[in-house]
Design a protein around this motif. Structure first.
Motif, PDB file in Angstrom:
ATOM      1  N   ASN A 245     -15.984   5.057   0.299  1.00  9.00           N
ATOM      2  CA  ASN A 245     -14.696   4.423   0.580  1.00  9.00           C
ATOM      3  C   ASN A 245     -13.797   5.275   1.466  1.00  9.00           C
ATOM      4  O   ASN A 245     -12.786   4.803   1.965  1.00  9.00           O
ATOM      5  CB  ASN A 245     -13.957   4.120  -0.727  1.00  9.00           C
ATOM      6  N   VAL A 246     -14.153   6.536   1.666  1.00 20.36           N
ATOM      7  CA  VAL A 246     -13.314   7.442   2.449  1.00 20.36           C
ATOM      8  C   VAL A 246     -13.357   7.068   3.927  1.00 20.36           C
ATOM      9  O   VAL A 246     -14.432   6.942   4.519  1.00 20.36           O
ATOM     10  CB  VAL A 246     -13.759   8.900   2.274  1.00 20.36           C
ATOM     11  N   ILE A 247     -12.179   6.890   4.524  1.00 20.62           N
ATOM     12  CA  ILE A 247     -12.053   6.751   5.967  1.00 20.62           C
ATOM     13  C   ILE A 247     -11.718   8.106   6.577  1.00 20.62           C
ATOM     14  O   ILE A 247     -12.324   8.547   7.541  1.00 20.62           O
ATOM     15  CB  ILE A 247     -10.966   5.727   6.334  1.00 20.62           C
ATOM     16  N   ASP A 248     -10.750   8.765   5.978  1.00 19.45           N
ATOM     17  CA  ASP A 248     -10.337  10.091   6.449  1.00 19.45           C
ATOM     18  C   ASP A 248      -9.659  10.809   5.295  1.00 19.45           C
ATOM     19  O   ASP A 248      -8.929  10.196   4.517  1.00 19.45           O
ATOM     20  CB  ASP A 248      -9.383   9.968   7.638  1.00 19.45           C
ATOM     21  N   MET A 249      -9.908  12.075   5.169  1.00 15.13           N
ATOM     22  CA  MET A 249      -9.190  12.893   4.198  1.00 15.13           C
ATOM     23  C   MET A 249      -9.192  14.336   4.664  1.00 15.13           C
ATOM     24  O   MET A 249     -10.214  14.853   5.119  1.00 15.13           O
ATOM     25  CB  MET A 249      -9.794  12.769   2.788  1.00 15.13           C
ATOM     26  N   HIS A 250      -8.057  14.967   4.583  1.00 15.22           N
ATOM     27  CA  HIS A 250      -7.973  16.375   4.942  1.00 15.22           C
ATOM     28  C   HIS A 250      -6.672  16.969   4.402  1.00 15.22           C
ATOM     29  O   HIS A 250      -5.695  16.259   4.148  1.00 15.22           O
ATOM     30  CB  HIS A 250      -8.050  16.571   6.460  1.00 15.22           C
ATOM     31  N   ASP A 251      -6.693  18.272   4.207  1.00 15.05           N
ATOM     32  CA  ASP A 251      -5.502  18.998   3.786  1.00 15.05           C
ATOM     33  C   ASP A 251      -4.639  19.265   5.010  1.00 15.05           C
ATOM     34  O   ASP A 251      -5.142  19.590   6.098  1.00 15.05           O
ATOM     35  CB  ASP A 251      -5.889  20.309   3.113  1.00 15.05           C
ATOM     36  N   ILE A 252      -3.329  19.156   4.850  1.00 13.77           N
ATOM     37  CA  ILE A 252      -2.394  19.305   5.960  1.00 13.77           C
ATOM     38  C   ILE A 252      -1.762  20.693   5.971  1.00 13.77           C
ATOM     39  O   ILE A 252      -1.758  21.381   7.000  1.00 13.77           O
ATOM     40  CB  ILE A 252      -1.288  18.237   5.882  1.00 13.77           C
ATOM     41  N   ALA A 253      -1.243  21.111   4.826  1.00 11.78           N
ATOM     42  CA  ALA A 253      -0.534  22.386   4.769  1.00 11.78           C
ATOM     43  C   ALA A 253      -0.473  22.893   3.343  1.00 11.78           C
ATOM     44  O   ALA A 253      -0.604  22.124   2.382  1.00 11.78           O
ATOM     45  CB  ALA A 253       0.889  22.241   5.328  1.00 11.78           C
ATOM     46  N   GLN A 254      -0.256  24.200   3.223  1.00 11.14           N
ATOM     47  CA  GLN A 254      -0.113  24.832   1.912  1.00 11.14           C
ATOM     48  C   GLN A 254       1.369  24.976   1.587  1.00 11.14           C
ATOM     49  O   GLN A 254       2.167  25.394   2.422  1.00 11.14           O
ATOM     50  CB  GLN A 254      -0.786  26.208   1.921  1.00 11.14           C
ATOM     51  N   VAL A 255       1.730  24.600   0.365  1.00 13.27           N
ATOM     52  CA  VAL A 255       3.118  24.709  -0.083  1.00 13.27           C
ATOM     53  C   VAL A 255       3.286  25.902  -1.017  1.00 13.27           C
ATOM     54  O   VAL A 255       4.305  26.581  -1.016  1.00 13.27           O
ATOM     55  CB  VAL A 255       3.568  23.410  -0.778  1.00 13.27           C
ATOM     56  N   ALA A 256       2.259  26.162  -1.830  1.00 12.46           N
ATOM     57  CA  ALA A 256       2.249  27.300  -2.751  1.00 12.46           C
ATOM     58  C   ALA A 256       0.790  27.661  -3.010  1.00 12.46           C
ATOM     59  O   ALA A 256      -0.126  27.001  -2.511  1.00 12.46           O
ATOM     60  CB  ALA A 256       2.971  26.954  -4.055  1.00 12.46           C
ATOM     61  N   ALA A 257       0.574  28.705  -3.799  1.00 14.71           N
ATOM     62  CA  ALA A 257      -0.792  29.128  -4.088  1.00 14.71           C
ATOM     63  C   ALA A 257      -1.580  28.035  -4.786  1.00 14.71           C
ATOM     64  O   ALA A 257      -2.807  27.956  -4.656  1.00 14.71           O
ATOM     65  CB  ALA A 257      -0.776  30.393  -4.938  1.00 14.71           C
ATOM     66  N   ASN A 258      -0.888  27.171  -5.517  1.00 14.68           N
ATOM     67  CA  ASN A 258      -1.561  26.081  -6.239  1.00 14.68           C
ATOM     68  C   ASN A 258      -0.986  24.721  -5.877  1.00 14.68           C
ATOM     69  O   ASN A 258      -0.932  23.813  -6.701  1.00 14.68           O
ATOM     70  CB  ASN A 258      -1.448  26.302  -7.750  1.00 14.68           C
ATOM     71  N   ALA A 259      -0.580  24.563  -4.620  1.00 14.01           N
ATOM     72  CA  ALA A 259      -0.025  23.275  -4.174  1.00 14.01           C
ATOM     73  C   ALA A 259      -0.227  23.105  -2.679  1.00 14.01           C
ATOM     74  O   ALA A 259      -0.101  24.060  -1.908  1.00 14.01           O
ATOM     75  CB  ALA A 259       1.459  23.174  -4.521  1.00 14.01           C
ATOM     76  N   ASP A 260      -0.547  21.874  -2.278  1.00 13.01           N
ATOM     77  CA  ASP A 260      -0.699  21.579  -0.853  1.00 13.01           C
ATOM     78  C   ASP A 260      -0.319  20.131  -0.570  1.00 13.01           C
ATOM     79  O   ASP A 260      -0.073  19.336  -1.483  1.00 13.01           O
ATOM     80  CB  ASP A 260      -2.125  21.885  -0.362  1.00 13.01           C
ATOM     81  N   VAL A 261      -0.266  19.810   0.707  1.00 15.17           N
ATOM     82  CA  VAL A 261      -0.008  18.448   1.168  1.00 15.17           C
ATOM     83  C   VAL A 261      -1.280  17.947   1.832  1.00 15.17           C
ATOM     84  O   VAL A 261      -1.918  18.677   2.613  1.00 15.17           O
ATOM     85  CB  VAL A 261       1.167  18.397   2.162  1.00 15.17           C
ATOM     86  N   GLY A 262      -1.678  16.712   1.511  1.00 12.88           N
ATOM     87  CA  GLY A 262      -2.906  16.189   2.068  1.00 12.88           C
ATOM     88  C   GLY A 262      -2.793  14.736   2.469  1.00 12.88           C
ATOM     89  O   GLY A 262      -1.860  14.017   2.078  1.00 12.88           O
ATOM     90  N   TYR A 263      -3.758  14.308   3.271  1.00 15.33           N
ATOM     91  CA  TYR A 263      -3.819  12.932   3.764  1.00 15.33           C
ATOM     92  C   TYR A 263      -5.117  12.297   3.288  1.00 15.33           C
ATOM     93  O   TYR A 263      -6.180  12.931   3.303  1.00 15.33           O
ATOM     94  CB  TYR A 263      -3.774  12.909   5.288  1.00 15.33           C
ATOM     95  N   TYR A 264      -5.037  11.018   2.850  1.00 13.92           N
ATOM     96  CA  TYR A 264      -6.229  10.307   2.392  1.00 13.92           C
ATOM     97  C   TYR A 264      -6.126   8.852   2.804  1.00 13.92           C
ATOM     98  O   TYR A 264      -5.120   8.191   2.532  1.00 13.92           O
ATOM     99  CB  TYR A 264      -6.362  10.420   0.871  1.00 13.92           C
ATOM    100  N   ALA A 265      -7.162   8.343   3.471  1.00 16.32           N
ATOM    101  CA  ALA A 265      -7.247   6.932   3.846  1.00 16.32           C
ATOM    102  C   ALA A 265      -8.537   6.366   3.294  1.00 16.32           C
ATOM    103  O   ALA A 265      -9.580   7.020   3.342  1.00 16.32           O
ATOM    104  CB  ALA A 265      -7.205   6.780   5.367  1.00 16.32           C
ATOM    105  N   TRP A 266      -8.467   5.128   2.759  1.00 13.47           N
ATOM    106  CA  TRP A 266      -9.656   4.566   2.135  1.00 13.47           C
ATOM    107  C   TRP A 266      -9.835   3.087   2.473  1.00 13.47           C
ATOM    108  O   TRP A 266      -8.889   2.388   2.822  1.00 13.47           O
ATOM    109  CB  TRP A 266      -9.611   4.774   0.627  1.00 13.47           C
ATOM    110  N   ARG A 267     -11.080   2.640   2.357  1.00 10.72           N
ATOM    111  CA  ARG A 267     -11.431   1.249   2.630  1.00 10.72           C
ATOM    112  C   ARG A 267     -11.107   0.376   1.423  1.00 10.72           C
ATOM    113  O   ARG A 267     -11.380   0.746   0.290  1.00 10.72           O
ATOM    114  CB  ARG A 267     -12.923   1.126   2.963  1.00 10.72           C
TER     115      ARG A 267
END
Length: 222
Positions: A48-70
Motif C-alpha cells: 500500500n506504500v506510495i512514498d514514505m521517508h523521514d524528513i527531519a529530526q526533532v529530538a533523539a527520540n522524535a522525528d517528522v516523516g511523510y507517508y502516502a498510501w494507496r
C-alpha cells in the motif's frame, strides 16, 4: 488470522478510534518494534506504500516523516505528515504520532491529506520470542466515505495487513542481516543523519483547515 493469535478489536482504519490487539507467538518484541520503525523494510512488504521517508529530526527520540498510501479504487489515495516519538522502558516499546504542518510539505493535488489525531503502537514481551502488539488510531481520512469502504476495511483489509505484518516480523532478522545489520537509528540516535528541525517550525495540523472530499457516492471497482 494466518498465525496471529488473540483479538482484533474494531480493526478497520476509517472509524474514529480503531484498536487492534494481537498476540504474535514467533517474533520477539524487539523485532516487531524494529519492523514498525524500519521504513526501508516496509517498502518491501507493504504494497500500500506510495512514498514514505523521514524528513527531519526533532529530538533523539522524535522525528517528522511523510507517508502516502494507496486506497481502494476508486477512492483517492491519501497522505500524512506526522510528528513521531518513541520510547522503550521495562520491556515496553511505544511509538506515537500525530499530524503536523511542515512548510515544505503542503497538501498535494493528487492526494487527499488525511489527519492523524493520535496514532500509537505498544509492543511488550510475552516470552523470549513472543509478544503482544496493541495498535490504536484516531484518524480523520478527510471525506465522507461509502459503506463499502468500511465493510471492506473491517472484513478484509485490516486482517490482511495484520497477516502481512506478522510475516514481515518473522522474516525481518534474515532480511536485516543483508541490509545494514547494525543500522538502527531508532535505537542508536548517533546514527541519525537527518537534518535537525526546531519544534517551533511545526504547527499542529487541524482537520478543519483541510479540504473535505465527499466520496460517499463512489461505487467499488470489481
Amino acid at each position: 488470522q494466518g498465525g496471529l493469535q488473540g483479538r482484533i478489536l474494531c480493526p478497520h482504519p476509517w472509524c474514529s478510534t480503531p484498536q487492534c490487539r494481537i498476540d504474535i507467538p514467533d517474533a520477539a518484541a524487539e523485532t516487531v518494534y524494529d519492523v514498525l520503525h524500519d521504513g526501508e523494510y516496509r517498502r518491501s512488504w507493504d504494497t500500500n506504500v506510495i512514498d514514505m521517508h523521514d524528513i527531519a529530526q526533532v529530538a533523539a527520540n522524535a522525528d517528522v516523516g511523510y507517508y502516502a498510501w494507496r486506497c481502494p479504487k476508486p477512492l483517492k489515495n491519501r497522505d500524512v505528515v506526522t510528528l513521531r516519538s518513541w520510547h522503550v522502558q521495562d520491556g515496553y516499546h511505544a511509538i506515537i504520532n500525530f499530524s503536523v504542518k511542515h512548510p515544505k510539505y503542503p497538501p498535494r493535488k493528487d492526494l487527499v491529506r488525511a489527519v492523524s489525531l493520535l496514532t500509537g503502537y505498544l509492543v511488550h514481551s510475552t516470552g523470549p520470542s513472543s509478544c503482544r502488539l496493541t495498535y490504536l488510531a484516531q484518524v480523520d481520512p478527510k471525506g465522507s466515505l461509502p459503506k463499502w469502504v468500511v465493510n471492506k476495511a473491517s472484513q478484509y483489509l485490516a486482517p490482511m495487513m495484520l497477516k502481512k505484518l506478522h510475516k514481515a516480523c518473522v522474516k525481518y532478522p534474515a532480511w536485516k542481516q543483508q541490509h545494514d545489520v547494525s543500522m538502527k537509528p531508532w535505537l542508536y540516535p548517533e546514527q541519525n543523519t537527518l537534518p535537525t528541525l526546531a519544534l517551533s517550525e511545526l504547527v499542529l495540523q487541524r482537520a478543519a483547515s483541510l479540504e473535505n472530499i465527499d466520496e460517499s457516492s463512489l461505487s467499488e471497482v470489481k
